[in-house]
Scaffold this motif. Structure first.
Motif, short mmCIF file in Angstrom:
data_model
loop_
_atom_site.label_atom_id
_atom_site.label_comp_id
_atom_site.label_asym_id
_atom_site.label_seq_id
_atom_site.Cartn_x
_atom_site.Cartn_y
_atom_site.Cartn_z
N GLY A 83 51.52 -1.48 44.44
CA GLY A 83 50.74 -2.31 43.55
C GLY A 83 49.27 -1.91 43.50
O GLY A 83 48.82 -1.07 44.28
N THR A 84 48.53 -2.51 42.57
CA THR A 84 47.12 -2.18 42.40
C THR A 84 46.27 -3.43 42.52
O THR A 84 46.72 -4.54 42.21
CB THR A 84 46.86 -1.57 41.01
OG1 THR A 84 47.32 -2.50 40.02
CG2 THR A 84 47.58 -0.25 40.84
N VAL A 85 45.05 -3.25 43.00
CA VAL A 85 44.08 -4.34 43.08
C VAL A 85 42.78 -3.85 42.49
O VAL A 85 42.33 -2.74 42.80
CB VAL A 85 43.84 -4.79 44.54
CG1 VAL A 85 42.73 -5.82 44.60
CG2 VAL A 85 45.11 -5.35 45.14
N GLU A 86 42.20 -4.64 41.59
CA GLU A 86 40.87 -4.33 41.10
C GLU A 86 39.95 -5.50 41.40
O GLU A 86 40.31 -6.65 41.17
CB GLU A 86 40.88 -4.08 39.58
CG GLU A 86 41.44 -2.73 39.20
CD GLU A 86 41.43 -2.50 37.70
OE1 GLU A 86 40.68 -3.24 37.00
OE2 GLU A 86 42.15 -1.61 37.24
N LEU A 87 38.76 -5.21 41.94
CA LEU A 87 37.76 -6.25 42.18
C LEU A 87 36.56 -5.94 41.30
O LEU A 87 36.02 -4.82 41.35
CB LEU A 87 37.35 -6.26 43.65
CG LEU A 87 38.43 -6.66 44.66
CD1 LEU A 87 37.88 -6.58 46.08
CD2 LEU A 87 38.94 -8.05 44.39
N LEU A 88 36.14 -6.89 40.50
CA LEU A 88 35.01 -6.71 39.59
C LEU A 88 35.15 -5.42 38.78
O LEU A 88 34.19 -4.69 38.58
CB LEU A 88 33.68 -6.73 40.36
CG LEU A 88 33.42 -8.01 41.17
CD1 LEU A 88 32.19 -7.85 42.05
CD2 LEU A 88 33.25 -9.22 40.26
N PRO B 116 38.86 -0.29 41.12
CA PRO B 116 39.99 -0.30 42.05
C PRO B 116 39.51 -0.42 43.50
O PRO B 116 38.46 0.14 43.85
CB PRO B 116 40.67 1.06 41.79
CG PRO B 116 39.65 1.89 41.08
CD PRO B 116 38.77 0.94 40.34
N LEU B 117 40.28 -1.14 44.30
CA LEU B 117 39.93 -1.39 45.69
C LEU B 117 39.61 -0.09 46.41
O LEU B 117 40.39 0.85 46.37
CB LEU B 117 41.12 -2.08 46.38
CG LEU B 117 40.86 -2.79 47.69
CD1 LEU B 117 39.81 -3.85 47.52
CD2 LEU B 117 42.15 -3.42 48.19
N SER C 57 34.49 2.41 45.54
CA SER C 57 33.74 2.19 44.31
C SER C 57 33.49 0.72 44.01
O SER C 57 32.71 0.39 43.12
CB SER C 57 34.47 2.85 43.14
OG SER C 57 35.78 2.34 43.05
N VAL C 58 34.17 -0.18 44.75
CA VAL C 58 33.97 -1.61 44.50
C VAL C 58 32.52 -2.01 44.85
O VAL C 58 31.96 -1.52 45.82
CB VAL C 58 34.97 -2.43 45.35
CG1 VAL C 58 34.61 -3.90 45.33
CG2 VAL C 58 36.38 -2.23 44.85
N ALA C 59 31.96 -2.88 44.02
CA ALA C 59 30.59 -3.36 44.28
C ALA C 59 30.64 -4.42 45.38
O ALA C 59 30.57 -5.62 45.11
CB ALA C 59 30.00 -3.94 43.00
N TRP C 60 30.75 -3.97 46.62
CA TRP C 60 30.96 -4.91 47.74
C TRP C 60 29.79 -5.87 47.90
O TRP C 60 29.94 -6.98 48.40
CB TRP C 60 31.17 -4.15 49.04
CG TRP C 60 32.47 -3.40 49.08
CD1 TRP C 60 32.66 -2.06 48.98
CD2 TRP C 60 33.78 -3.98 49.17
NE1 TRP C 60 34.00 -1.77 49.03
CE2 TRP C 60 34.71 -2.92 49.15
CE3 TRP C 60 34.27 -5.29 49.30
CZ2 TRP C 60 36.08 -3.12 49.24
CZ3 TRP C 60 35.63 -5.48 49.38
CH2 TRP C 60 36.52 -4.41 49.34
#
Lengths: 303, 260
Positions: free
Chosen positions: B59-64, B67-68, B71-74
């Motif tokens: 599966g895939t997860v994207e935050l803001l 992709p997890l 590169s996510v804007a933590w």
């Protein structure tokens, strides 16, 4: 008395030894603070065992290459073996704790046994290893001092400079992961600076007592402080004091510097622990309600 | 506009057991979503998989919108883990714990104003006067608030909370609900795991219910059951008590089973 101290400070051998002791006393508690924080107090011990094999391999390589001083490569060997061992321990720890425990034990005993076996192949005896197991600060050369300076500077730079990030992963690894921190890289950083610290401290207190210098000052400091930063600073100060004073005592008394330093540190722990509990008893006598006043108290039926 | 949280066909296994089966979840910007379910339904695992704490099988997860991963804007995401103890081997002050929230994947050194930001975040959870106290000396509820302040210190756009009010007394729950309302009014997206809606009932716009690791409901928050369903019922007692326990079993999860 003043003359005696001046005599000690004028002795080039003592000068080198004092510089090494000062740096080790400063650097060892830095990494020790992180190890205590993540309840890995014995990691330094494990790395020390593995480093012994490195000493023996360095010796063997030195012999094969026909170097005049057969132990010239012992310290570089220890550095390499300690780093490999520390990273291996970290990777095992990451996989899971139950099997990690046994794997660590295998690594520890393998390190000692390997060291003893290899040193005999290298034409040395187990007695040659004693200097590394219990320290030999009296044989510190100028080259050793420079190596100590460089390695301790690296440990201090990373351990103090990255303290917020290292604190974050030691305090709550789950949160650190969810903050996108490079958790594995930082964990390996801790393992590597622990390995460097072990090899730096090897000449001063010996591989078997390295861990004590990392852990005991922190154990004392956390008795008297309530913040992470102050625990680290106090432990560093204490490390310097016990290393320098322990070594100085051996200028007049013919005892092992490593053992003297560790016994001093533990004595300080005992004094502070007893003193602290006495103060605690006195405080408890003062009238003070530790419970906060909260709105959501249980309503009791009036009687 | 991309969703704040987007999970597709998420499958997670822990210790050989499949905890989540093909979970889809979307949280839009500015939304307040409650993730409900019985103990062991997989809600905590889902939230931990979303922020990358537990590995995904599939599966895939994207935050803001990213992709997890790196590169996510933590720095725009705040996570509050389920409370364990906030105290560890070496003593640390509340301010130090909160300051550790100012660093993230793109910033390993704390900003210059970390200390004052930590102080402000602690003020936000009503602990300004405890900033220099050791976390180990705080009560359980206060430690929980320290962890919330640690997530808020970076002023997140997306706030992910795992059972933030479990074991917290009622006035604190109400205060917490008020704080979340303020954040939501300012546009913060909130995804919160809850055992029951409780004090957060008026705030949660959408509920996702998990059962046996699958989504069984995604829509309006489920109404409270039994005596709580009455039109004139004043919901002053959202916590604990055997009655609630029974309601939970009847309402959301008819066949509760412990899963590893």
């Amino acid at each position: 008395m003043v003359d005696e101290v001046a005599g000690m400070l004028a002795d080039p051998l003592m000068q080198r030894a004092l510089i090494a002791a000062l740096l080790v006393g400063l650097a060892a508690p830095v990494i020790g603070t992180y190890l205590v924080q993540r309840r890995l107090s014995l990691l330094g011990d494990g790395i020390g065992h593995v480093a012994l094999t490195g000493v023996a391999i360095g010796w063997l390589v030195g012999n094969v290459m026909g170097l005049t001083e057969s132990d010239a490569l012992a310290v570089p060997g220890a550095v390499v073996a300690a780093i490999i061992g520390a990273v291996a321990i970290e990777l095992v720890r990451e996989r899971g704790r139950t099997s990690g425990d046994v794997a660590l034990a295998l690594l520890f005993y393998g390190g000692i046994a390997g060291g003893v076996l290899i040193i005999s192949q290298a034409g040395g005896t187990s007695a040659n290893l004693m200097a590394y197991l219990f320290g030999s600060i009296s044989t510190v050369t100028t080259g050793d001092v420079w190596l100590t300076v460089v390695l301790s500077a690296l440990v201090l730079l990373v351990g103090v400079g990255l303290r917020t990030a290292l604190f974050a992963i030691c305090h709550d690894e789950e949160f650190a992961r969810a903050a996108g921190l490079p958790v594995r890289a930082l964990n390996i950083t801790i393992a590597v600076i622990a390995a460097l610290t072990v090899t730096v401290a090897m000449r001063v207190v010996g591989l078997l007592l390295v861990s004590a210098l990392m852990i005991v000052p922190v154990a004392v400091a956390q008795l008297v402080t309530s913040s992470f930063r102050r625990t680290m600073a106090t432990a560093m100060g204490l490390g310097v004091v016990v290393c320098v004073s322990g070594l100085s005592i051996t200028y007049w008394q013919d005892v092992s510097p490593g053992a003297m330093i560790v016994v001093l540190a533990i004595a300080v722990y005992a004094v502070v622990a007893v003193g602290g509990s006495l103060i605690g008893v006195m405080r408890r006598r003062s009238p003070h309600d530790p419970h906060p006043q909260v709105a959501d108290d249980v309503h009791l039926a009036p009687r | 506009m991309t969703a704040a949280v987007l999970a597709r066909d998420l499958e997670v296994s822990l210790g050989g057991a499949t905890i989540l089966h093909g979970v889809d979840l979307t949280v839009d910007h500015g939304e307040v979503v409650g993730l409900l379910g019985a103990n062991g339904s997989g809600k905590s695992t889902l939230i931990r998989a979303l922020v990358g704490v537990v590995p995904r099988e599939r599966g895939t997860v994207e935050l803001l919108g990213k992709p997890l991963g790196r590169s996510v804007a933590w720095q725009r995401i705040g996570y509050v883990p389920q409370r364990t103890t906030a105290a560890t081997g070496v003593p640390s002050t509340a301010a130090e714990v909160v300051m550790s929230g100012t660093i993230h994947g793109r910033r390993l050194l704390p900003p210059r104003d970390a200390r004052s930001r930590a102080q402000a975040a602690l003020e936000g959870v009503g602990l300004a006067d405890r900033a220099d106290d050791a976390v180990r000396d705080l009560s359980g509820g206060q430690q929980q608030r320290v962890l919330i302040a640690r997530a808020l210190v970076r002023r997140p756009e997306l706030l992910v909370l795992d059972e933030p009010v479990a074991g917290v007394d009622l006035p604190s729950q109400d205060a917490f609900a008020g704080a979340l309302r303020d954040l939501s009014d300012r546009g913060t997206t909130i995804l919160v795991v809850l055992h029951e809606l409780g004090a957060l009932t008026p705030l949660v716009q959408r509920a996702v219910v998990l059962r046996h690791g699958s989504v069984v409901h995604d829509g309006a928050p489920p109404p409270a059951r039994g005596e709580h369903a009455g039109a004139d019922h004043d919901h002053i007692h959202p916590h604990a008590g055997d009655r609630d326990q029974t309601d939970e079993t009847h309402g959301l999860a008819p066949s509760v089973r412990w899963r590893p």
